[in-house]
Motif scaffolding. Structure first.
Motif, PDB file in Angstrom:
ATOM      1  N   LEU A   1     -10.565  -9.404  63.837  1.00  0.00           N
ATOM      2  CA  LEU A   1     -10.120  -9.761  65.179  1.00  0.00           C
ATOM      3  C   LEU A   1     -11.061  -9.246  66.256  1.00  0.00           C
ATOM      4  O   LEU A   1     -11.442  -9.973  67.149  1.00  0.00           O
ATOM      5  CB  LEU A   1      -8.713  -9.200  65.400  1.00  0.00           C
ATOM      6  N   VAL A   2     -11.472  -7.992  66.122  1.00  0.00           N
ATOM      7  CA  VAL A   2     -12.257  -7.355  67.172  1.00  0.00           C
ATOM      8  C   VAL A   2     -13.567  -8.095  67.393  1.00  0.00           C
ATOM      9  O   VAL A   2     -13.960  -8.370  68.514  1.00  0.00           O
ATOM     10  CB  VAL A   2     -12.515  -5.879  66.812  1.00  0.00           C
TER      11      VAL A   2
ATOM     12  N   PRO B   1      -6.430 -11.859  72.991  1.00  0.00           N
ATOM     13  CA  PRO B   1      -5.513 -10.838  72.486  1.00  0.00           C
ATOM     14  C   PRO B   1      -6.238  -9.503  72.346  1.00  0.00           C
ATOM     15  O   PRO B   1      -7.429  -9.468  72.055  1.00  0.00           O
ATOM     16  CB  PRO B   1      -5.108 -11.369  71.112  1.00  0.00           C
ATOM     17  N   THR B   2      -5.508  -8.439  72.592  1.00  0.00           N
ATOM     18  CA  THR B   2      -6.142  -7.114  72.496  1.00  0.00           C
ATOM     19  C   THR B   2      -6.051  -6.539  71.086  1.00  0.00           C
ATOM     20  O   THR B   2      -6.454  -5.425  70.850  1.00  0.00           O
ATOM     21  CB  THR B   2      -5.470  -6.145  73.473  1.00  0.00           C
ATOM     22  N   GLY B   3      -5.511  -7.295  70.168  1.00  0.00           N
ATOM     23  CA  GLY B   3      -5.407  -6.813  68.797  1.00  0.00           C
ATOM     24  C   GLY B   3      -3.955  -6.622  68.407  1.00  0.00           C
ATOM     25  O   GLY B   3      -3.060  -6.621  69.256  1.00  0.00           O
ATOM     26  N   LYS B   4      -3.746  -6.509  67.100  1.00  0.00           N
ATOM     27  CA  LYS B   4      -2.371  -6.348  66.632  1.00  0.00           C
ATOM     28  C   LYS B   4      -1.855  -4.972  67.014  1.00  0.00           C
ATOM     29  O   LYS B   4      -2.557  -3.970  66.821  1.00  0.00           O
ATOM     30  CB  LYS B   4      -2.327  -6.510  65.114  1.00  0.00           C
TER      31      LYS B   4
ATOM     32  N   ARG C   1     -13.333 -11.167  69.395  1.00  0.00           N
ATOM     33  CA  ARG C   1     -13.211 -10.881  70.829  1.00  0.00           C
ATOM     34  C   ARG C   1     -14.596 -10.661  71.431  1.00  0.00           C
ATOM     35  O   ARG C   1     -14.901 -11.143  72.503  1.00  0.00           O
ATOM     36  CB  ARG C   1     -12.352  -9.637  71.041  1.00  0.00           C
TER      37      ARG C   1
END
Lengths: 171, 84
Positions: free
Chosen positions: A25-26, B75-78, A29
């Protein structure tokens, strides 16, 4: 497909100990932020083009310039010339129908030097086979995106003069 | 915070994944538009049509601002398990 354990033993995995969960995920981003940065770069680039076009426009040809005597260029022949205080090369073409035409000698694709192919009515760019109509400079074939910039030719007292083209050229 | 958001997250476990993928696709579409605008600006500016370069620049700037706005939706992450 290799299992996770087999992959972990491989030398490339030891050299680059990269884990899928870290890139999940990171890093996407960061990728999105990088895309925004590129977007800003493209905006900056377009801004430079707009600034250059508005603040430093291309110099127009001012007045009339004597090029040569009419008899010096035979039918189907050409003559290259530059104007005073300018390093833009131009080409004067004596067409088979007896008229004269003058164009910038730089191809509008990648600025290669173009030449007139006698008897065909075509101006050719040898680099990527761009073909222009010698009568009005329009693109007939090949990659050039725009027509050749044209100068107005004036025949007076057996001499050839050129001046800036009156009409606004369009693509 | 109540359990509503937690339950939502549990019910739609791929939500963040879909969200960030969508944002990236929109970024890529925006960038394609900007590349096209830059190409158009160059092409017309070389033909002495400076006003088109100016309009292309304004368009490119608007798209850049839209891109900046979309960063808000990244999104800033889970959230961690005990983060509620």
């Amino acid at each position: 497909m290799a299992s996770k354990e087999e992959n972990n033993k491989k030398k490339w995995k030891q050299d680059f100990p990269y884990h899928k969960q870290n890139s999940d995920l990171v890093n996407r981003r960061e990728f999105a932020k990088m895309l925004t940065f590129v977007s800003g770069g493209l905006t900056f680039g377009t801004g430079l083009v707009a600034a250059k076009a508005n603040l430093f426009p291309k110099k127009k040809v001012v007045g009339e310039h004597l090029i040569c005597a009419k008899s010096e260029v035979p039918i189907g022949g050409t003559r290259s010339f530059t104007l005073k205080d300018s390093d833009i090369p131009y080409i004067l073409v004596h067409l088979e129908n007896g008229t004269f035409r003058a164009y910038e000698q730089k191809c509008t694709h990648l600025s290669c030097s173009v030449y007139y192919e006698p008897g065909t009515g075509h101006i050719i760019c040898p680099c990527h086979k761009g073909v222009f109509d010698a009568n009005d400079g329009a693109v007939l074939a090949g990659p050039p995106p725009r027509k050749l910039p044209k100068l107005s030719v004036i025949e007076r007292d057996g001499s050839i003069y050129i001046a800036a083209e009156e009409e606004k050229s369009t693509i | 915070m109540g359990t509503f958001r937690t339950n939502q997250n549990n019910a739609n476990i791929h939500k963040l994944n879909t969200l960030i993928s969508t944002v990236i696709v929109i970024f890529l579409l925006n960038l394609s538009l900007q590349i096209w605008l830059l190409y158009t600006a160059l092409n017309y500016a070389l033909e002495d049509n400076a006003q088109i370069a100016t309009i292309a620049f304004i368009g490119s700037l608007v798209i850049f601002i839209i891109c900046l706005g979309f960063l808000y939706y990244l999104p800033t992450g889970k959230p961690a398990e005990n983060d509620h």
